[in-house]
Design an enzyme around this catalytic site. Structure first.
Site, PDB file in Angstrom:
ATOM      1  N   SER A  13      -6.879  21.834  10.688  1.00 31.76           N
ATOM      2  CA  SER A  13      -5.658  20.809  10.988  1.00 31.76           C
ATOM      3  C   SER A  13      -4.998  20.165   9.837  1.00 31.76           C
ATOM      4  O   SER A  13      -3.601  20.006   9.774  1.00 31.76           O
ATOM      5  CB  SER A  13      -6.078  19.359  11.575  1.00 31.76           C
ATOM      6  OG  SER A  13      -6.775  18.474  11.036  1.00 31.76           O
ATOM      7  N   MET A  89     -15.434  24.121   2.213  1.00 32.73           N
ATOM      8  CA  MET A  89     -16.672  23.720   2.337  1.00 32.73           C
ATOM      9  C   MET A  89     -17.495  23.958   1.216  1.00 32.73           C
ATOM     10  O   MET A  89     -18.913  24.417   1.428  1.00 32.73           O
ATOM     11  CB  MET A  89     -17.633  23.481   3.572  1.00 32.73           C
ATOM     12  CG  MET A  89     -16.930  22.865   4.791  1.00 32.73           C
ATOM     13  SD  MET A  89     -16.213  21.039   4.532  1.00 32.73           S
ATOM     14  CE  MET A  89     -18.024  20.415   4.644  1.00 32.73           C
ATOM     15  N   ASN A 106      -7.371  18.690  -3.364  1.00 28.18           N
ATOM     16  CA  ASN A 106      -8.271  18.410  -2.347  1.00 28.18           C
ATOM     17  C   ASN A 106      -8.129  17.210  -1.530  1.00 28.18           C
ATOM     18  O   ASN A 106      -7.478  16.203  -2.292  1.00 28.18           O
ATOM     19  CB  ASN A 106      -9.676  18.479  -2.690  1.00 28.18           C
ATOM     20  CG  ASN A 106     -10.817  18.339  -1.711  1.00 28.18           C
ATOM     21  OD1 ASN A 106     -10.479  18.888  -0.783  1.00 28.18           O
ATOM     22  ND2 ASN A 106     -11.610  17.589  -2.172  1.00 28.18           N
ATOM     23  N   HIS A 108      -9.961  14.156   0.899  1.00 28.32           N
ATOM     24  CA  HIS A 108     -11.175  13.920   1.074  1.00 28.32           C
ATOM     25  C   HIS A 108     -11.082  12.598   2.048  1.00 28.32           C
ATOM     26  O   HIS A 108     -10.371  11.607   1.814  1.00 28.32           O
ATOM     27  CB  HIS A 108     -11.959  13.639  -0.124  1.00 28.32           C
ATOM     28  CG  HIS A 108     -13.175  12.883  -0.037  1.00 28.32           C
ATOM     29  ND1 HIS A 108     -14.393  13.838   0.474  1.00 28.32           N
ATOM     30  CD2 HIS A 108     -13.973  11.527   0.120  1.00 28.32           C
ATOM     31  CE1 HIS A 108     -15.378  13.156   0.539  1.00 28.32           C
ATOM     32  NE2 HIS A 108     -15.208  11.884   0.544  1.00 28.32           N
ATOM     33  N   ASP A 144     -15.677  16.123  -5.687  1.00 30.47           N
ATOM     34  CA  ASP A 144     -14.667  14.828  -5.265  1.00 30.47           C
ATOM     35  C   ASP A 144     -14.379  14.023  -6.458  1.00 30.47           C
ATOM     36  O   ASP A 144     -14.275  12.721  -6.098  1.00 30.47           O
ATOM     37  CB  ASP A 144     -15.300  13.959  -3.941  1.00 30.47           C
ATOM     38  CG  ASP A 144     -15.551  15.151  -2.783  1.00 30.47           C
ATOM     39  OD1 ASP A 144     -14.758  15.870  -2.565  1.00 30.47           O
ATOM     40  OD2 ASP A 144     -16.381  14.708  -2.188  1.00 30.47           O
ATOM     41  N   GLU A 173      -4.507  11.518   6.409  1.00 29.92           N
ATOM     42  CA  GLU A 173      -4.672  12.729   5.862  1.00 29.92           C
ATOM     43  C   GLU A 173      -3.540  13.626   5.969  1.00 29.92           C
ATOM     44  O   GLU A 173      -2.734  14.213   5.141  1.00 29.92           O
ATOM     45  CB  GLU A 173      -5.874  13.515   6.268  1.00 29.92           C
ATOM     46  CG  GLU A 173      -7.268  12.633   6.012  1.00 29.92           C
ATOM     47  CD  GLU A 173      -8.631  13.686   6.393  1.00 29.92           C
ATOM     48  OE1 GLU A 173      -8.482  14.959   6.165  1.00 29.92           O
ATOM     49  OE2 GLU A 173      -9.186  12.983   6.639  1.00 29.92           O
TER      50      GLU A 173
END
Ligand code: GRF
Length: 199
Positions: A13, A89, A106, A108, A144, A173
């Site tokens: 998404s 992942m 990235n 998170h 992260d 996000e």
């Protein structure tokens, strides 16, 4: 036009939100490749339906260094300027990170450095924080952990479940990932210590 490489493992998404912004011209870039380590990732199907180059690179049973080397080669071949991890992942090896210094982002689903790793929304709920959110950050070889480009805060409500909190975080996000990409592609930023500042 700057070229984006999207790496994903699942639903896709965030990738779709980025693709929508690219398609509408709100984000000036092109998507040069959508790479998934999971052949069954729904995000790959979304890429195919949109006519974007979808690349399956299965990671199962492949040693990390070998796998990362082939992904780096693929991204290089496609002339990618910025790599966007969107639900990818896997932890990237140091070699991968070194191949694209400050050119990997990235997203998170927590306000880092709180709740790194898996199930960040569940971690936040169980910890009892009243505010959580999401973070777009540069990627280094730690989990992260790289410098933060943007964050958005989301209130945690008493009646929240993991699903309801995740859904509100996800909406943020989708908003901030493209915004962060725009900032990074503009080149109008610099790093001071751990801080990403305008200029
Ligand atoms: C998102 O919650 C993102 O923050 C995390 O993985 C999830 C990916 O969702 N890294 P999607 O595949 O983009 O829908």
């Amino acid at each position: 036009m700057k070229r984006l490489g999207i790496l994903l493992s699942g639903r896709g998404s965030n990738f779709e939100a980025i693709a929508n912004n690219v398609a509408s011209g709100r984000l000036e870039a092109e998507i040069a490749a959508v790479i998934s380590n999971r052949p069954e990732a729904p995000g790959l199907q979304i890429a195919r339906e949109r006519g974007l180059p979808a690349v399956v690179m299965p990671s199962k049973g492949v040693a990390r260094e070998d796998y990362d080397r082939s992904v780096v080669a693929e991204l290089t071949k496609r002339g990618v300027d910025l790599i966007c991890l969107a639900g990818f992942m896997r932890l990237l090896s140091a070699d991968f990170c070194r191949a694209f210094p400050m050119r990997i982002l990235n997203i998170h689903p927590s306000l880092l450095p709180a709740f790194p790793g898996l199930d960040a929304q569940k971690q936040a709920l169980e910890h009892g924080v009243k505010i959580s959110g999401c973070t777009v950050h540069f990627v280094d070889e730690l989990l992260d952990a790289g410098p933060i480009v943007l964050q958005a805060a989301v209130l945690v409500l008493d009646q929240d479940t993991v699903d309801s909190l995740s859904a509100r975080i996800l909406a943020e996000e989708h908003r901030i990932y493209s915004e962060a990409i725009r900032i990074v592609l503009s080149g109008r930023w610099r790093i001071e210590g751990r801080r990403v500042v305008a200029g």
